[in-house]
Scaffold this motif. Structure first.
Motif, PDB file in Angstrom:
ATOM      1  N   UNK A 119       0.832  -1.212   0.000  1.00 18.72           N
ATOM      2  CA  UNK A 119       0.000   0.000   0.000  1.00 18.72           C
ATOM      3  C   UNK A 119       0.861   1.256   0.000  1.00 18.72           C
ATOM      4  N   UNK A 120       0.477   2.207  -0.879  1.00 16.21           N
ATOM      5  CA  UNK A 120       1.191   3.487  -0.946  1.00 16.21           C
ATOM      6  C   UNK A 120       0.359   4.632  -0.341  1.00 16.21           C
ATOM      7  N   UNK A 121      -0.737   4.256   0.331  1.00 17.49           N
ATOM      8  CA  UNK A 121      -1.550   5.257   1.031  1.00 17.49           C
ATOM      9  C   UNK A 121      -2.217   6.278   0.133  1.00 17.49           C
ATOM     10  N   UNK A 122      -2.626   5.844  -1.059  1.00 20.49           N
ATOM     11  CA  UNK A 122      -3.205   6.788  -2.031  1.00 20.49           C
ATOM     12  C   UNK A 122      -4.621   7.220  -1.675  1.00 20.49           C
ATOM     13  N   UNK A 180      -4.028   6.256  10.183  1.00 18.54           N
ATOM     14  CA  UNK A 180      -3.309   7.537  10.156  1.00 18.54           C
ATOM     15  C   UNK A 180      -1.980   7.490  10.920  1.00 18.54           C
ATOM     16  N   UNK A 181      -1.712   6.416  11.627  1.00 13.77           N
ATOM     17  CA  UNK A 181      -0.412   6.322  12.300  1.00 13.77           C
ATOM     18  C   UNK A 181       0.683   5.914  11.319  1.00 13.77           C
ATOM     19  N   UNK A 182       0.270   5.202  10.245  1.00 20.36           N
ATOM     20  CA  UNK A 182       1.272   4.753   9.265  1.00 20.36           C
ATOM     21  C   UNK A 182       0.942   5.196   7.836  1.00 20.36           C
ATOM     22  N   UNK A 183      -0.201   5.892   7.674  1.00 18.32           N
ATOM     23  CA  UNK A 183      -0.661   6.361   6.351  1.00 18.32           C
ATOM     24  C   UNK A 183      -0.741   5.244   5.320  1.00 18.32           C
ATOM     25  N   UNK A 184      -1.275   4.146   5.779  1.00 16.63           N
ATOM     26  CA  UNK A 184      -1.572   3.035   4.880  1.00 16.63           C
ATOM     27  C   UNK A 184      -2.990   2.572   5.176  1.00 16.63           C
TER      28      UNK A 184
END
Ligand code: SF4
Length: 68
Positions: free
Chosen positions: A13-16, A31-35
């Motif tokens: 995952x690139x958190x798009x 939101x802690x790892x933006x994934x």
């Protein structure tokens, strides 16, 4: 009886933010790892969920069939 499960590979995952936008009932951004992560396993695989899975640009989400 077979059951389906959503599996999300956070390594890929690139958190798009695409999957939570398409199907916010099933996916959310951690939101802690933006994934993204699976928020809740759906009872049934809806078209919305399928669209979210196929829209992931890095193919991080899979629908797996579990045989009980
Ligand atoms: S669509 Fe794919 S890359 Fe984008 S947030 Fe969801 S899992 Fe991550």
């Amino acid at each position: 009886m077979s059951k389906f499960k959503i599996v999300l590979d956070q390594e890929k995952c690139i958190g798009c933010n695409t999957c939570p936008l398409i199907d916010p009932d099933t996916f959310e951004i951690d939101t802690t790892i933006y994934k993204a992560k699976v928020k809740a396993q759906p009872q049934e695989i809806s078209e919305k969920t399928k669209t979210a899975v196929s829209s992931c640009p890095v193919g991080a989400i899979s629908i797996i069939e579990e045989n009980n």
